[in-house]
Design an enzyme around this catalytic site. Structure first.
Site, PDB file in Angstrom:
ATOM      1  N   GLN A   1      -2.669   1.936  -3.846  1.00 24.72           N
ATOM      2  CA  GLN A   1      -2.436   0.650  -3.079  1.00 24.72           C
ATOM      3  C   GLN A   1      -2.570  -0.603  -4.080  1.00 24.72           C
ATOM      4  OE1 GLN A   1      -5.206   0.520   0.134  1.00 24.72           O
ATOM      5  NE2 GLN A   1      -4.341  -1.389   0.942  1.00 24.72           N
TER       6      GLN A   1
ATOM      7  N   ASP B   1      10.111  -5.477   1.887  1.00 30.19           N
ATOM      8  CA  ASP B   1       9.581  -5.139   0.775  1.00 30.19           C
ATOM      9  C   ASP B   1      10.272  -5.990  -0.376  1.00 30.19           C
ATOM     10  OD1 ASP B   1       7.288  -3.037  -0.616  1.00 30.19           O
ATOM     11  OD2 ASP B   1       8.498  -4.135  -1.865  1.00 30.19           O
TER      12      ASP B   1
ATOM     13  N   ASN C   1      -0.108   3.604   1.073  1.00 28.19           N
ATOM     14  CA  ASN C   1      -1.078   4.001   0.037  1.00 28.19           C
ATOM     15  C   ASN C   1      -2.435   3.337   0.532  1.00 28.19           C
ATOM     16  OD1 ASN C   1       0.942   5.121  -1.812  1.00 28.19           O
ATOM     17  ND2 ASN C   1       1.784   3.105  -2.011  1.00 28.19           N
TER      18      ASN C   1
ATOM     19  N   HIS D   1      -0.480  -1.740   4.797  1.00 25.10           N
ATOM     20  CA  HIS D   1       0.900  -1.969   5.139  1.00 25.10           C
ATOM     21  C   HIS D   1       1.586  -0.706   5.083  1.00 25.10           C
ATOM     22  CE1 HIS D   1      -0.279  -2.496   0.719  1.00 25.10           C
ATOM     23  NE2 HIS D   1       0.933  -1.767   0.368  1.00 25.10           N
TER      24      HIS D   1
HETATM   25  P1  DGP Z   1       1.441  -0.929  -2.421  1.00 26.92           P
HETATM   26  O1  DGP Z   1       1.597  -0.182  -3.757  1.00 26.92           O
HETATM   27  O2  DGP Z   1       1.381   0.192  -1.132  1.00 26.92           O
HETATM   28  O3  DGP Z   1       0.242  -1.794  -2.367  1.00 26.92           O
HETATM   29  O4  DGP Z   1       2.807  -1.615  -2.193  1.00 26.92           O
HETATM   30  C1  DGP Z   1       2.669  -2.994  -2.001  1.00 26.92           C
HETATM   31  C2  DGP Z   1       4.151  -3.457  -1.703  1.00 26.92           C
HETATM   32  O5  DGP Z   1       4.229  -5.033  -1.553  1.00 26.92           O
HETATM   33  C3  DGP Z   1       5.194  -3.406  -3.123  1.00 26.92           C
HETATM   34  O6  DGP Z   1       6.112  -2.471  -2.757  1.00 26.92           O
HETATM   35  C4  DGP Z   1       5.737  -4.665  -3.261  1.00 26.92           C
HETATM   36  C5  DGP Z   1       5.249  -5.569  -1.987  1.00 26.92           C
HETATM   37  N1  DGP Z   1       4.956  -6.919  -2.179  1.00 26.92           N
HETATM   38  C6  DGP Z   1       4.120  -7.277  -3.351  1.00 26.92           C
HETATM   39  N2  DGP Z   1       4.022  -8.632  -3.114  1.00 26.92           N
HETATM   40  C7  DGP Z   1       4.837  -8.983  -2.244  1.00 26.92           C
HETATM   41  C8  DGP Z   1       5.341 -10.361  -1.834  1.00 26.92           C
HETATM   42  O7  DGP Z   1       4.729 -11.370  -2.135  1.00 26.92           O
HETATM   43  N3  DGP Z   1       6.520 -10.265  -0.911  1.00 26.92           N
HETATM   44  C9  DGP Z   1       6.884  -9.050  -0.357  1.00 26.92           C
HETATM   45  N4  DGP Z   1       8.050  -9.123   0.366  1.00 26.92           N
HETATM   46  N5  DGP Z   1       6.491  -7.970  -0.844  1.00 26.92           N
HETATM   47  C10 DGP Z   1       5.517  -7.864  -1.799  1.00 26.92           C
END
Ligand code: DGP
Length: 140
Positions: free
Chosen positions: A94, A31, A87, A100
């Site tokens: 989310q 993340d 989420n 995810h």
């Molecule tokens: P949620 O709130 O459950 O939709 O979490 C989305 C997660 O995705 C958040 O913790 C950050 C991660 N995230 C968003 N964009 C990117 C990205 O471009 N790369 C990576 N590695 N993670 C990302």
């Protein structure tokens, strides 16, 4: 199913990520905004928005990968446990409309938080619980 998401772009290699696992149907990467060292996301390669939308065999694949990667994450960052969470829908927070599974390491250093800390909780009488259980059974 959404056509393209930021996560399909990660799977395609169009956006860089710290990938930790890939197979035919699932993908796992760190993340970008980690809640703890080792915070990893496991996704289906296909961009289903919510768990409810996914075919059951793909849900099986994602949870098989999640179990395998949770073990590797715990060993990698020397964590005794992980919180595993989805989420599942915008109202649940989310942000990325592509399923995810968060794998977040927890440590025995006084910082660990169970998911019960996210909610205030509600008092429900036994007849209310029975009514809700019946509604869930009849909605399957
Ligand atoms: P949620 O709130 O459950 O939709 O979490 C989305 C997660 O995705 C958040 O913790 C950050 C991660 N995230 C968003 N964009 C990117 C990205 O471009 N790369 C990576 N590695 N993670 C990302």
């Amino acid at each position: 199913m959404s056509e393209e998401t930021i996560f399909t772009q990660i799977v395609a290699g169009e956006i860089p990520s710290h990938t930790v696992y890939e197979d035919e149907t699932t993908y796992a990467f760190l993340d970008v905004n980690p809640l703890a060292p080792g915070h990893t996301l496991v996704i289906p390669k296909e961009p289903y928005e919510r768990l409810n939308d996914m075919p059951t065999d793909l849900i099986g694949d994602v949870f098989e990968t999640t179990g395998q990667i949770a073990e590797a994450v715990e060993n990698a960052v020397d964590a005794p446990a992980t919180t595993i969470a989805i989420n599942n829908g915008e109202a649940a927070g989310q942000e990325v409309p592509h399923v995810h599974v968060h794998i977040v390491p927890q440590f025995e250093d006084g910082t660990a938080k169970p998911i019960h800390t996210l909610f205030d909780g509600v008092d429900l009488a036994d007849d209310e619980l029975a009514q809700i259980a019946e509604a869930i059974r009849s909605n399957q």
